[in-house]
Design a protein around this motif. Sequence first.
Motif, PDB file in Angstrom:
ATOM      1  N   ALA A   7       8.837  -5.582  -1.249  1.00  0.00           N
ATOM      2  CA  ALA A   7       8.633  -5.423  -2.696  1.00  0.00           C
ATOM      3  C   ALA A   7       7.761  -6.546  -3.253  1.00  0.00           C
ATOM      4  CB  ALA A   7       9.975  -5.408  -3.403  1.00  0.00           C
ATOM      5  N   ASN A   8       7.146  -6.268  -4.397  1.00  0.00           N
ATOM      6  CA  ASN A   8       6.336  -7.238  -5.150  1.00  0.00           C
ATOM      7  C   ASN A   8       5.246  -7.883  -4.288  1.00  0.00           C
ATOM      8  OD1 ASN A   8       7.872  -6.843  -7.522  1.00  0.00           O
ATOM      9  ND2 ASN A   8       9.439  -8.203  -6.709  1.00  0.00           N
ATOM     10  N   ILE A   9       4.511  -7.047  -3.577  1.00  0.00           N
ATOM     11  CA  ILE A   9       3.404  -7.557  -2.770  1.00  0.00           C
ATOM     12  C   ILE A   9       2.097  -7.353  -3.532  1.00  0.00           C
ATOM     13  CG2 ILE A   9       4.530  -7.296  -0.538  1.00  0.00           C
ATOM     14  CD1 ILE A   9       3.206  -4.622  -0.182  1.00  0.00           C
ATOM     15  N   PRO A  10       1.158  -8.274  -3.404  1.00  0.00           N
ATOM     16  CA  PRO A  10      -0.104  -8.133  -4.119  1.00  0.00           C
ATOM     17  C   PRO A  10      -0.897  -6.928  -3.609  1.00  0.00           C
ATOM     18  CG  PRO A  10       0.113 -10.340  -3.172  1.00  0.00           C
ATOM     19  CD  PRO A  10       1.245  -9.524  -2.665  1.00  0.00           C
ATOM     20  N   PRO A  11      -1.737  -6.341  -4.447  1.00  0.00           N
ATOM     21  CA  PRO A  11      -2.582  -5.245  -3.979  1.00  0.00           C
ATOM     22  C   PRO A  11      -3.446  -5.695  -2.802  1.00  0.00           C
ATOM     23  CG  PRO A  11      -2.671  -5.401  -6.369  1.00  0.00           C
ATOM     24  CD  PRO A  11      -1.934  -6.611  -5.879  1.00  0.00           C
ATOM     25  N   GLY A  12      -3.652  -4.774  -1.874  1.00  0.00           N
ATOM     26  CA  GLY A  12      -4.463  -5.092  -0.709  1.00  0.00           C
ATOM     27  C   GLY A  12      -4.192  -4.118   0.422  1.00  0.00           C
ATOM     28  N   THR A  13      -4.785  -4.401   1.570  1.00  0.00           N
ATOM     29  CA  THR A  13      -4.608  -3.573   2.760  1.00  0.00           C
ATOM     30  C   THR A  13      -3.644  -4.279   3.698  1.00  0.00           C
ATOM     31  OG1 THR A  13      -6.848  -2.712   2.527  1.00  0.00           O
ATOM     32  CG2 THR A  13      -5.791  -2.432   4.671  1.00  0.00           C
ATOM     33  N   TYR A  14      -2.642  -3.549   4.158  1.00  0.00           N
ATOM     34  CA  TYR A  14      -1.598  -4.117   5.004  1.00  0.00           C
ATOM     35  C   TYR A  14      -1.396  -3.281   6.257  1.00  0.00           C
ATOM     36  CZ  TYR A  14      -0.497  -6.915   0.923  1.00  0.00           C
ATOM     37  OH  TYR A  14      -0.580  -7.784  -0.133  1.00  0.00           O
TER      38      TYR A  14
END
Length: 138
Positions: free
Chosen positions: A82-89
């Motif tokens: 939860a609460n992860i910054p926008p981006g590619t993971y």
Amino acid sequence: MRFNARAKNRLDVVLDSTVISAVTGQPLRLQPLRLGISEQDVSNSLSGTIATTAKSFDLQLLDDKLQVVATLASPKGTYSFANIPPGTYRLRVLIDSNGDGRWRGGDPNLLVLPEPVYLHPRPQQVRAGFDIVEAIQF
């Protein structure tokens, strides 16, 4: 137009009376227009179900440079970042097949094989305000 931040959740907007004129030609006596400012929840999450027979493993969330952002120790049935910054993971699983409580990498002399690693085949694009659900099976 001039903006003044007066309070935490309030903004005063004052219109410039020299630019705006009344139809009657009378001078304008403009009062500040008070607008409320709301904070939007832009939480982001990546979650889903886990199907595995492994008893002990670490589920890792990797960023686009394959650096570990977060780790979950043997989540049962479901996982949630939860609460992860926008981006590619990417999702990576380090499987503790011998059950000693930690993942063992390979021996540099190639005498002992490393324990298994699972890398989810699809990168996950997390955007602001979106909750991504992705099932994994290993």
